[in-house]
Motif scaffolding. Structure first.
Motif, PDB file in Angstrom:
ATOM      1  N   LYS A 212     123.556 103.542 124.542  1.00 42.61           N
ATOM      2  CA  LYS A 212     123.925 104.386 123.196  1.00 42.61           C
ATOM      3  C   LYS A 212     123.395 105.843 123.251  1.00 42.61           C
ATOM      4  CE  LYS A 212     124.759 104.230 118.402  1.00 42.61           C
ATOM      5  NZ  LYS A 212     124.669 103.730 117.091  1.00 42.61           N
ATOM      6  N   SER A 213     124.119 106.666 123.456  1.00 43.87           N
ATOM      7  CA  SER A 213     123.786 108.257 123.568  1.00 43.87           C
ATOM      8  C   SER A 213     123.322 108.593 122.205  1.00 43.87           C
ATOM      9  CB  SER A 213     124.522 109.047 124.203  1.00 43.87           C
ATOM     10  OG  SER A 213     125.854 109.038 123.582  1.00 43.87           O
ATOM     11  N   LYS A 214     122.288 109.557 122.210  1.00 45.98           N
ATOM     12  CA  LYS A 214     121.843 110.030 120.616  1.00 45.98           C
ATOM     13  C   LYS A 214     122.733 111.005 120.338  1.00 45.98           C
ATOM     14  CE  LYS A 214     117.801 112.088 118.653  1.00 45.98           C
ATOM     15  NZ  LYS A 214     118.557 112.168 117.405  1.00 45.98           N
ATOM     16  N   SER A 215     123.269 111.189 119.143  1.00 46.11           N
ATOM     17  CA  SER A 215     124.123 112.191 118.908  1.00 46.11           C
ATOM     18  C   SER A 215     122.991 113.148 117.825  1.00 46.11           C
ATOM     19  CB  SER A 215     125.308 111.639 117.842  1.00 46.11           C
ATOM     20  OG  SER A 215     124.592 111.119 116.678  1.00 46.11           O
ATOM     21  N   TYR A 216     123.525 114.534 118.006  1.00 46.63           N
ATOM     22  CA  TYR A 216     122.622 115.458 117.611  1.00 46.63           C
ATOM     23  C   TYR A 216     123.356 116.291 116.499  1.00 46.63           C
ATOM     24  CZ  TYR A 216     119.587 114.840 121.701  1.00 46.63           C
ATOM     25  OH  TYR A 216     118.894 114.288 122.634  1.00 46.63           O
ATOM     26  N   THR A 217     122.457 116.553 115.425  1.00 49.49           N
ATOM     27  CA  THR A 217     123.217 117.480 114.386  1.00 49.49           C
ATOM     28  C   THR A 217     123.041 118.833 114.989  1.00 49.49           C
ATOM     29  OG1 THR A 217     121.047 117.970 113.323  1.00 49.49           O
ATOM     30  CG2 THR A 217     122.342 115.981 112.213  1.00 49.49           C
ATOM     31  N   LEU A 218     123.844 119.977 114.207  1.00 52.32           N
ATOM     32  CA  LEU A 218     123.804 121.332 114.745  1.00 52.32           C
ATOM     33  C   LEU A 218     122.343 121.839 114.663  1.00 52.32           C
ATOM     34  CD1 LEU A 218     125.839 123.542 115.767  1.00 52.32           C
ATOM     35  CD2 LEU A 218     126.030 124.356 113.127  1.00 52.32           C
ATOM     36  N   LEU A 219     121.700 121.354 113.710  1.00 52.58           N
ATOM     37  CA  LEU A 219     120.373 122.087 113.555  1.00 52.58           C
ATOM     38  C   LEU A 219     119.454 121.291 114.745  1.00 52.58           C
ATOM     39  CD1 LEU A 219     118.201 123.867 111.922  1.00 52.58           C
ATOM     40  CD2 LEU A 219     117.817 121.982 110.529  1.00 52.58           C
ATOM     41  N   GLU A 220     119.574 120.176 114.498  1.00 51.02           N
ATOM     42  CA  GLU A 220     118.765 119.310 115.745  1.00 51.02           C
ATOM     43  C   GLU A 220     118.632 120.222 117.141  1.00 51.02           C
ATOM     44  OE1 GLU A 220     118.170 114.817 113.940  1.00 51.02           O
ATOM     45  OE2 GLU A 220     119.888 115.277 115.112  1.00 51.02           O
ATOM     46  N   ALA A 221     120.164 120.168 117.449  1.00 52.14           N
ATOM     47  CA  ALA A 221     120.621 120.668 118.918  1.00 52.14           C
ATOM     48  C   ALA A 221     119.929 122.020 118.948  1.00 52.14           C
ATOM     49  CB  ALA A 221     122.042 120.570 118.934  1.00 52.14           C
ATOM     50  N   THR A 222     120.286 122.728 118.100  1.00 51.46           N
ATOM     51  CA  THR A 222     119.822 124.324 118.231  1.00 51.46           C
ATOM     52  C   THR A 222     118.311 124.255 118.240  1.00 51.46           C
ATOM     53  OG1 THR A 222     121.323 124.987 116.374  1.00 51.46           O
ATOM     54  CG2 THR A 222     119.546 126.544 116.849  1.00 51.46           C
ATOM     55  N   LYS A 223     117.440 123.555 117.662  1.00 53.33           N
ATOM     56  CA  LYS A 223     115.896 123.547 117.874  1.00 53.33           C
ATOM     57  C   LYS A 223     115.752 123.043 119.261  1.00 53.33           C
ATOM     58  CE  LYS A 223     114.894 125.199 113.997  1.00 53.33           C
ATOM     59  NZ  LYS A 223     114.588 126.561 113.681  1.00 53.33           N
ATOM     60  N   LYS A 224     116.313 122.088 119.566  1.00 53.96           N
ATOM     61  CA  LYS A 224     116.198 121.512 121.200  1.00 53.96           C
ATOM     62  C   LYS A 224     116.184 122.593 122.227  1.00 53.96           C
ATOM     63  CE  LYS A 224     117.413 117.479 123.824  1.00 53.96           C
ATOM     64  NZ  LYS A 224     116.190 116.700 124.015  1.00 53.96           N
ATOM     65  N   LEU A 225     117.712 123.153 121.859  1.00 55.25           N
ATOM     66  CA  LEU A 225     118.020 124.280 122.857  1.00 55.25           C
ATOM     67  C   LEU A 225     117.060 125.528 122.699  1.00 55.25           C
ATOM     68  CD1 LEU A 225     120.224 123.997 125.036  1.00 55.25           C
ATOM     69  CD2 LEU A 225     120.403 122.579 123.454  1.00 55.25           C
ATOM     70  N   GLU A 226     116.283 125.739 121.590  1.00 55.65           N
ATOM     71  CA  GLU A 226     115.338 126.792 121.488  1.00 55.65           C
ATOM     72  C   GLU A 226     114.145 126.371 122.399  1.00 55.65           C
ATOM     73  OE1 GLU A 226     114.750 127.334 117.333  1.00 55.65           O
ATOM     74  OE2 GLU A 226     116.372 128.750 117.110  1.00 55.65           O
ATOM     75  N   ARG A 227     113.687 125.314 122.300  1.00 57.94           N
ATOM     76  CA  ARG A 227     112.495 124.873 122.956  1.00 57.94           C
ATOM     77  C   ARG A 227     113.062 124.811 124.541  1.00 57.94           C
ATOM     78  NH1 ARG A 227     112.353 120.874 118.925  1.00 57.94           N
ATOM     79  NH2 ARG A 227     112.968 119.211 120.254  1.00 57.94           N
ATOM     80  N   TYR A 228     114.333 124.374 124.755  1.00 58.87           N
ATOM     81  CA  TYR A 228     114.485 124.327 126.413  1.00 58.87           C
ATOM     82  C   TYR A 228     114.647 125.959 126.852  1.00 58.87           C
ATOM     83  CZ  TYR A 228     118.043 123.381 130.105  1.00 58.87           C
ATOM     84  OH  TYR A 228     118.748 123.432 131.318  1.00 58.87           O
ATOM     85  N   CYS A 229     115.043 126.983 126.080  1.00 56.74           N
ATOM     86  CA  CYS A 229     115.075 128.488 126.546  1.00 56.74           C
ATOM     87  C   CYS A 229     113.655 128.875 126.351  1.00 56.74           C
ATOM     88  CB  CYS A 229     116.076 128.971 125.813  1.00 56.74           C
ATOM     89  SG  CYS A 229     117.724 128.493 125.982  1.00 56.74           S
ATOM     90  N   ALA A 230     112.952 128.508 125.443  1.00 57.70           N
ATOM     91  CA  ALA A 230     111.578 129.052 125.434  1.00 57.70           C
ATOM     92  C   ALA A 230     110.682 128.850 126.643  1.00 57.70           C
ATOM     93  CB  ALA A 230     110.873 128.788 124.111  1.00 57.70           C
ATOM     94  N   TYR A 231     111.002 127.553 127.106  1.00 52.07           N
ATOM     95  CA  TYR A 231     110.190 126.805 128.304  1.00 52.07           C
ATOM     96  C   TYR A 231     110.273 127.806 129.461  1.00 52.07           C
ATOM     97  CZ  TYR A 231     108.371 123.508 131.763  1.00 52.07           C
ATOM     98  OH  TYR A 231     107.698 122.956 132.668  1.00 52.07           O
TER      99      TYR A 231
END
Length: 158
Positions: A4-23
């Protein structure tokens, strides 16, 4: 059986991608691919990418410059290979030109010389033509310009 793939809210996805880009520096293509893997809808993808650009997490020019510096300094790639890799990531020609300015011409030629010499020393063939071909193939594969490669081969193998 089924994952089962996890679904993300807009805020969760935004935070996850902020970390992804900051790395590390990312390009737009990397970010949209990541968001598609997270099963985000196109409207959400556009919104998140816009947010990342506005907050300066995502900057294609900065990515291209960092990419060019890293691939030249660490992997010893030539300009052709760097340009092709950036084009595959849909980087604009303006940003590609900007990225290539990060490579100092003198260091570029010194690196080619060192790389060619190191490769030539490792070749065991006694046949001059085979040595030339193997050295040329190696340098061209790494993205060095053909006129520089053939001039270097003439200089090193007589």
């Amino acid at each position: 059986m089924f994952q089962k793939s996890k679904s993300y809210t807009l805020l969760e996805a935004t935070k996850k991608l902020e970390r992804y880009c900051a790395y590390q520096e990312r390009c737009h293509k990397d970010v949209t691919t990541k968001l598609k893997e997270m099963r985000m809808i196109p409207e959400a993808i556009d919104q998140i990418v816009t947010h990342l650009i506005q907050e300066n997490y995502l900057n294609e020019e900065r990515f291209a410059q960092s990419f060019a510096r890293g691939k030249f300094n660490i992997k010893k790639w030539g300009r052709n290979r760097i340009v092709n890799e950036l084009k595959q990531r849909h980087i604009t020609s303006y940003n590609i030109k900007s990225a290539l300015k990060e490579i100092d011409d003198n260091r570029y030629l010194e690196t080619l010389d060192a790389l060619a010499q190191k490769r030539l020393d490792s070749l065991k063939d006694t046949d001059i033509q085979k040595r030339r071909r193997k050295l040329a193939d190696y340098l061209l594969y790494r993205g060095w310009e053909s006129h520089l490669v053939y001039a270097k081969i003439q200089e090193l193998i007589k």
